[in-house]
Design a protein around this motif. Structure first.
Motif, mmCIF file in Angstrom:
data_model
loop_
_atom_site.group_PDB
_atom_site.id
_atom_site.type_symbol
_atom_site.label_atom_id
_atom_site.label_comp_id
_atom_site.label_asym_id
_atom_site.label_seq_id
_atom_site.Cartn_x
_atom_site.Cartn_y
_atom_site.Cartn_z
ATOM 1 N N ARG A 58 39.661 37.138 44.904
ATOM 2 C CA ARG A 58 40.324 37.367 43.616
ATOM 3 C C ARG A 58 41.690 38.000 43.812
ATOM 4 N NH1 ARG A 58 36.751 38.425 38.490
ATOM 5 N NH2 ARG A 58 35.214 36.802 38.830
ATOM 6 N N ILE A 59 41.773 38.962 44.702
ATOM 7 C CA ILE A 59 43.065 39.599 44.973
ATOM 8 C C ILE A 59 44.029 38.586 45.570
ATOM 9 C CG2 ILE A 59 44.226 41.313 46.416
ATOM 10 C CD1 ILE A 59 41.704 43.071 46.040
ATOM 11 N N HIS A 60 43.556 37.803 46.507
ATOM 12 C CA HIS A 60 44.399 36.795 47.165
ATOM 13 C C HIS A 60 44.918 35.762 46.179
ATOM 14 C CE1 HIS A 60 45.216 33.137 49.542
ATOM 15 N NE2 HIS A 60 45.721 33.999 50.392
ATOM 16 N N ASP A 61 44.067 35.370 45.251
ATOM 17 C CA ASP A 61 44.462 34.366 44.263
ATOM 18 C C ASP A 61 45.298 34.958 43.133
ATOM 19 O OD1 ASP A 61 43.093 32.519 45.744
ATOM 20 O OD2 ASP A 61 41.350 32.447 44.422
ATOM 21 N N GLY A 62 45.497 36.280 43.144
ATOM 22 C CA GLY A 62 46.297 36.925 42.126
ATOM 23 C C GLY A 62 45.566 37.128 40.821
#
Length: 73
Positions: A58-62
């Protein structure tokens, strides 16, 4: 989190953890000592790594806010 770190955690959660579960199952079948402790430990580690993978993705995908599909109807 770096992509390489994410990939490592994901690979451990998806590939190595099932191998550990296999080992714990064989441990139970062959009545090795401390089977319950090993099995519970492997399950806890796999669950924790799975949670890390979800958060990191989720963090990586923004994505910081849940979208409508994440909410209950």
């Amino acid at each position: 989190m770096k992509d390489s770190t994410y990939d490592l955690i994901k690979n451990i959660a998806l590939l190595v953890a099932p191998i550990l579960v296999l080992v714990s199952s064989l441990c139970t079948i062959w009545q090795a000592p401390h089977c319950a402790e090993l099995t519970a430990s492997f399950a806890a580690i796999d669950t924790f790594l799975g949670a890390i993978v979800i958060v990191a993705k989720r963090i990586h995908d923004g994505k910081t806010e849940p979208d409508e599909t994440d909410e209950e109807a």
